[in-house]
Write a protein that holds these residues in place. Sequence first.
Motif, short mmCIF file in Angstrom:
data_model
loop_
_atom_site.label_atom_id
_atom_site.label_comp_id
_atom_site.label_asym_id
_atom_site.label_seq_id
_atom_site.Cartn_x
_atom_site.Cartn_y
_atom_site.Cartn_z
N SER A 104 -29.49 43.55 25.20
CA SER A 104 -30.04 43.71 26.57
C SER A 104 -29.47 42.57 27.39
O SER A 104 -30.26 41.50 27.68
CB SER A 104 -31.44 43.44 26.34
OG SER A 104 -32.28 43.90 27.60
N PRO A 105 -28.58 42.71 28.02
CA PRO A 105 -27.65 41.64 28.85
C PRO A 105 -28.24 41.22 30.27
O PRO A 105 -28.85 42.12 30.96
CB PRO A 105 -26.12 42.12 28.98
CG PRO A 105 -26.42 43.62 28.93
CD PRO A 105 -27.52 43.97 27.84
N LYS A 106 -28.08 39.96 30.36
CA LYS A 106 -28.61 39.42 31.52
C LYS A 106 -27.59 38.50 32.14
O LYS A 106 -26.77 37.83 31.41
CB LYS A 106 -30.03 38.94 31.56
CG LYS A 106 -31.13 39.47 31.40
CD LYS A 106 -32.58 38.61 31.25
CE LYS A 106 -33.65 39.72 30.70
NZ LYS A 106 -34.99 39.19 30.84
N VAL A 107 -27.59 38.32 33.36
CA VAL A 107 -26.46 37.39 34.00
C VAL A 107 -26.74 36.08 34.65
O VAL A 107 -28.06 36.27 35.37
CB VAL A 107 -25.30 38.06 34.89
CG1 VAL A 107 -24.59 38.98 33.91
CG2 VAL A 107 -25.95 38.70 35.87
N GLU A 108 -26.27 34.80 34.54
CA GLU A 108 -26.67 33.67 35.13
C GLU A 108 -25.37 33.08 35.96
O GLU A 108 -24.38 32.90 35.11
CB GLU A 108 -27.17 32.90 34.33
CG GLU A 108 -28.53 33.19 33.50
CD GLU A 108 -28.92 32.26 32.50
OE1 GLU A 108 -29.96 32.47 32.05
OE2 GLU A 108 -28.00 31.15 32.23
N PRO A 109 -25.55 32.66 37.30
CA PRO A 109 -24.36 32.02 37.80
C PRO A 109 -24.23 30.82 37.32
O PRO A 109 -25.35 29.99 37.82
CB PRO A 109 -24.53 32.28 39.31
CG PRO A 109 -25.90 32.38 39.38
CD PRO A 109 -26.62 33.03 38.05
#
Length: 263
Positions: A104-109
């Motif tokens: 269940s991927p999420k992204v962070e800068p």
Amino acid sequence: METARTELKDQLATELLEATGSLAPVAPLRDRLEGMDLADAYYVQTVQLDHHLASGRVLAGRKVGLTSLAMQQQLGVDSPDFGFFFEDMVHGDGADIPASAFISPKVEPEFGFVLKSRLQGPGVTLEQAAAAIGAVYPAIEIIDSRVADWDIRLVDTVADNASCGAIAVGSTALDVDPSALLDVSCSLVIDGETLGTGTGADVMDNPVAPLAWLANVLGEQGVALEAGQLILPGSFTKAEPVTAGSTATADFGALGALTINFI
């Protein structure tokens, strides 16, 4: 009694290792180890690190998480954590990354600090940490949870390698001095929509602070950060989910950007 507790922690580490390969998540760890604390959680994490290193994977660097107020509020905690990543987990600018490789991927800068010199605590100061940074790159961390439904507290995510899934890092360094990162702005853009914006000051008040914190915490364990390693100090914004077909960009404005595609 302590032997039984250690065996249970080893079992939890094995479950997480298996979940990393099978993508079948496990139940929250805090519910299965009575009184689980951070020492227990980092023990579980380290068992996995040792397993991967023994299998021949090459450590590329470390990530610090939960360093922004946005991420702390999202998870309901008030302290940072850290994890590790390997060379085979690092992607480049423009990479096509299978969403099916995650649960269940999420992204962070984030910033990506490449160290030019060895850094070992305890006692590392902000000035020493900044001096150890050789270059600053745009980066995105793909976070993923081997704990079902992201039902995590601090001990769960720490045990689960600080929910690290993969890393993407730009090919061109940002034209910025490590001493001038507080005012640098970055936006998280997904499918052309800006979902969050932050500045360096949103990352533990100073994005070099997580680097010094990490060097000091690891230094107490006799572990150093080595020259050439990539260190991610934490997100500018809260994490946002992605799926197959999503495009994610860490946009640093005039300084540059990094974009990855999920397929």
